[in-house]
Design a protein around this motif. Structure first.
Motif, short mmCIF file in Angstrom:
data_model
loop_
_atom_site.label_atom_id
_atom_site.label_comp_id
_atom_site.label_asym_id
_atom_site.label_seq_id
_atom_site.Cartn_x
_atom_site.Cartn_y
_atom_site.Cartn_z
N SER A 78 -6.14 4.26 -5.49
CA SER A 78 -4.71 4.02 -5.63
C SER A 78 -4.27 4.19 -7.08
CB SER A 78 -4.36 2.61 -5.14
OG SER A 78 -4.67 2.47 -3.76
N TYR B 96 5.13 3.94 -3.87
CA TYR B 96 3.73 4.26 -4.14
C TYR B 96 2.79 3.52 -3.19
CZ TYR B 96 4.99 6.74 -8.42
OH TYR B 96 5.48 7.65 -9.32
N VAL C 204 -0.10 5.58 -1.11
CA VAL C 204 -1.55 5.35 -1.21
C VAL C 204 -2.14 4.79 0.08
CG1 VAL C 204 -1.35 4.94 -3.69
CG2 VAL C 204 -1.36 2.99 -2.13
N SER D 294 -6.22 4.30 0.96
CA SER D 294 -6.69 2.91 0.97
C SER D 294 -7.18 2.50 2.35
CB SER D 294 -5.56 1.99 0.51
OG SER D 294 -5.06 2.38 -0.74
N THR E 50 1.05 -1.63 -7.59
CA THR E 50 0.78 -0.91 -6.34
C THR E 50 -0.51 -1.41 -5.70
OG1 THR E 50 1.92 1.07 -7.14
CG2 THR E 50 0.38 1.35 -5.31
N VAL E 51 -1.55 -1.59 -6.50
CA VAL E 51 -2.83 -2.07 -5.98
C VAL E 51 -2.68 -3.48 -5.40
CG1 VAL E 51 -5.15 -2.81 -6.63
CG2 VAL E 51 -4.27 -0.61 -7.43
N MET F 154 -0.53 -3.38 -2.19
CA MET F 154 -1.27 -2.68 -1.14
C MET F 154 -2.36 -3.57 -0.55
SD MET F 154 -4.48 -1.10 -0.74
CE MET F 154 -4.96 -0.70 -2.41
#
Length: 253
Positions: free
Chosen positions: A191, A133, A137, A141, A66-67, A70
């Motif tokens: 996140s 996700y 987030v 973010s 996810t990080v 993103m």
């Protein structure tokens, strides 16, 4: 003097308020409910219980993916909008903050048909929750990265890098990102915390992530469930501590 004493008293009160529940969780998770005394069996179950261990690995992988997704999507987009299309900043901000207003149930129902194609191409893995996700987030973010970008002279930095022959990828990776590193770290850590604590979407989608497993264990093995919850809280605390130390070090550099 009286002001200092009052501040110290407030720190003690707030410290006890936040630390006492953690102490209670640690006490319960190390207590032998059958014979009394202390045991670390509940903490050992974090790695020996196969279902719990797999859910921890799944949640950590979801957090990392996810990080990464993103940051790849959000950082270049926000930089490009500020430099080339500032008129679109309001629209981008609206789209990024929109997930805050949409309940998780609506998100799952709305993405049901889309996820038929996602599962067709990527399989029915819990890691496909990454796409949802990333959307969840975005509001947190966006705010972190936007604040970091507002604190620098983005136009001057990018023009200087471009005038020296740097391409856009080099400008973003080696010039802009180091100057907004605190915002990037904030976005990443927030996140991670959101993903590790997300329950509703995973539950409605039928995937076994860490929060789902913690709730299931709470019905049969209370100490292990509490140990997993405490471990998650401590992990989040460590992330915030690392963020604070890194940010402070960069300010003094």
């Amino acid at each position: 003097m009286s002001t200092r004493v009052a501040k110290g008293a407030l720190w003690v009160v707030f410290g006890l308020f936040f630390l006492f529940p953690l102490y209670a969780m640690a006490d319960f998770s190390t207590r032998n409910l059958l014979s009394g005394g202390r045991t670390m069996a509940a903490w050992a179950n974090l790695v020996t219980d196969e279902a719990l261990y797999q859910s921890i690995i799944t949640s950590l992988l979801l957090a990392v993916l996810t990080v990464v997704v993103m940051l790849i999507l959000l950082v270049p987009t926000m930089i490009w909008v500020r430099l080339r299309t500032p008129w679109a900043k309001g629209a981008v901000e609206f789209l990024c903050l929109l997930p805050l207003t949409i309940p998780a149930l609506v998100v799952v129902v709305g993405l049901k048909n889309v996820y038929l194609w996602v599962t067709y191409f990527f399989g029915e893995s819990a890691l496909t929750l990454t796409f949802v996700y990333v959307v969840v987030v975005l509001p947190f973010s966006y705010r972190s990265i936007d604040a970091a970008l507002s604190a620098i002279d983005l136009g001057t930095l990018s023009e200087a890098a471009r005038s020296l022959g740097a391409g856009w990828a080099t400008t973003i990776a080696r010039v802009v990102v180091p100057n907004i590193w605190s915002g990037v770290l904030s976005a990443a850590f927030i996140s991670v915390a959101v993903v590790l604590g997300e329950y509703t979407i995973a539950s409605l989608s039928g995937y076994q992530t860490l929060p789902i497993q913690i709730v299931a264990l709470g019905k049969t093995d209370g100490p292990t469930s509490v140990a997993a919850s405490l471990a998650t809280l401590l992990f989040g605390f460590v992330l915030l501590l690392v963020l604070s130390l890194v940010t402070r070090r960069r300010r003094h550099a």
